[in-house]
Design a protein around this motif. Structure first.
Motif, short mmCIF file in Angstrom:
data_model
loop_
_atom_site.label_atom_id
_atom_site.label_comp_id
_atom_site.label_asym_id
_atom_site.label_seq_id
_atom_site.Cartn_x
_atom_site.Cartn_y
_atom_site.Cartn_z
N GLY A 84 29.02 -10.18 76.12
CA GLY A 84 30.24 -9.37 76.14
C GLY A 84 30.04 -7.94 75.68
N ASN A 85 28.82 -7.51 75.51
CA ASN A 85 28.53 -6.13 75.13
C ASN A 85 28.48 -5.29 76.41
N VAL A 86 29.63 -4.79 76.81
CA VAL A 86 29.76 -4.07 78.07
C VAL A 86 28.86 -2.84 78.12
N THR A 87 28.96 -1.99 77.11
CA THR A 87 28.22 -0.73 77.11
C THR A 87 26.72 -0.98 77.08
N GLY A 88 26.26 -1.81 76.14
CA GLY A 88 24.83 -2.08 76.02
C GLY A 88 24.28 -2.80 77.24
N GLY A 89 25.03 -3.76 77.76
CA GLY A 89 24.58 -4.50 78.93
C GLY A 89 24.41 -3.60 80.14
N ALA A 90 25.44 -2.79 80.43
CA ALA A 90 25.37 -1.91 81.60
C ALA A 90 24.25 -0.89 81.43
N ARG A 91 24.12 -0.34 80.24
CA ARG A 91 23.09 0.69 79.99
C ARG A 91 21.69 0.11 80.20
N LEU A 92 21.43 -1.08 79.64
CA LEU A 92 20.10 -1.68 79.78
C LEU A 92 19.81 -2.13 81.20
N LEU A 93 20.83 -2.61 81.89
CA LEU A 93 20.63 -3.00 83.29
C LEU A 93 20.23 -1.77 84.12
N ARG A 94 20.91 -0.66 83.91
CA ARG A 94 20.57 0.55 84.66
C ARG A 94 19.22 1.12 84.24
N ARG A 95 18.93 1.08 82.93
CA ARG A 95 17.64 1.58 82.45
C ARG A 95 16.50 0.74 83.03
N GLY A 96 16.66 -0.58 83.03
CA GLY A 96 15.64 -1.46 83.58
C GLY A 96 15.46 -1.25 85.08
N ALA A 97 16.58 -1.04 85.80
CA ALA A 97 16.50 -0.77 87.24
C ALA A 97 15.69 0.50 87.49
N GLY A 98 15.98 1.53 86.74
CA GLY A 98 15.24 2.78 86.89
C GLY A 98 13.77 2.61 86.55
N ALA A 99 13.49 1.83 85.51
CA ALA A 99 12.10 1.64 85.08
C ALA A 99 11.28 0.91 86.14
N VAL A 100 11.83 -0.15 86.74
CA VAL A 100 11.03 -0.88 87.74
C VAL A 100 10.88 -0.05 89.01
N GLU A 101 11.91 0.73 89.36
CA GLU A 101 11.79 1.61 90.53
C GLU A 101 10.75 2.71 90.28
N GLU A 102 10.78 3.28 89.09
CA GLU A 102 9.81 4.32 88.74
C GLU A 102 8.39 3.76 88.76
#
Length: 175
Positions: free
Chosen positions: A106-124
Motif C-alpha cells: 500500500g505504499n503508493v509513492t514508494g511502489g510507483a517510484r521503484l517500479l519506474r526506477r527499475g524499468a529505467g534501469a533495465v532499459e538502460e
C-alpha cells in the motif's frame, strides 16, 4: 550494566553465526516483520550464488507465489555475486520486485517510484549492452509492465495483489 557489554552492544539483540546483528523475527509474505512467535514464511537465504538461469527461475517462482520481497532478495544475491557487467541488470530487477512489494503493502509513492526506477534501469542496461533478452528475460516487456503497474498504483491508491499482478520474466504481462 543492565544487558549491555562494555562495548555498548545489546546482548538481547538477534545475531547470526558471525555475531552480526540480524533480525530473527518471522516475516510475512511481503517481508514485513511479525511479532516473535507468530507463524511466518520461510526467509530467503542470503548470499546464495546461483547460475543466472537459476536466479530467474527462483525469482519467478517467488513472484508467482506472491512473494516479491523474497524475489528481490534473490535478485540482490545475483547483483552482489554476479559479474560487474550484469550488476545494473540484477539491480534493476531487484528494484522492480521491491517496487511490487511496496505497491502490495500500500505504499503508493514508494511502489510507483521503484517500479519506474527499475524499468529505467533495465532499459538502460539493455541499451548499454545491446542485450534486450538476457537469460530469456524480455526487458522491454518487463519495463512496460512496471510502468503500467506504477500508473495503476497511483490511480487506484490501494494495495495491489502481488500474486495476481506478478510479471512474467520470460514473457509478457502478469501471471
Amino acid at each position: 550494566m543492565s544487558g549491555t557489554t562494555r562495548r555498548g552492544q545489546d546482548q538481547g539483540r538477534d545475531r547470526d553465526e558471525e555475531g552480526r546483528a540480524r533480525n530473527a523475527r518471522p516475516r510475512d509474505g511481503l517481508g514485513r516483520p511479525l511479532p516473535y512467535g507468530e507463524p511466518g514464511v520461510d526467509r530467503q537465504p542470503e548470499g546464495v550464488v546461483r547460475a543466472p538461469e537459476e536466479t530467474v527461475a527462483e525469482a519467478q517462482a517467488l513472484l508467482d507465489a506472491g512473494r516479491p520481497f523474497h524475489a528481490h532478495e534473490v535478485f540482490e544475491d545475483a547483483w552482489k555475486a554476479g559479474p560487474d557487467a550484469e550488476r545494473g541488470l540484477w539491480r534493476g530487477l531487484a528494484q522492480l520486485a521491491v517496487g511490487l512489494t511496496h505497491a502490495a503493502r500500500g505504499n503508493v509513492t514508494g511502489g510507483a517510484r521503484l517500479l519506474r526506477r527499475g524499468a529505467g534501469a533495465v532499459e538502460e542496461w539493455a541499451a548499454g549492452t545491446g542485450t534486450p533478452r538476457p537469460y530469456g528475460i524480455g526487458l522491454a516487456e518487463l519495463a512496460g509492465w512496471a510502468r503500467g503497474l506504477a500508473d495503476l498504483v497511483e490511480r487506484e491508491r490501494t494495495p495491489v495483489d502481488a500474486r495476481a499482478l506478478a510479471p512474467r520474466l520470460r514473457g509478457t504481462g502478469p501471471v
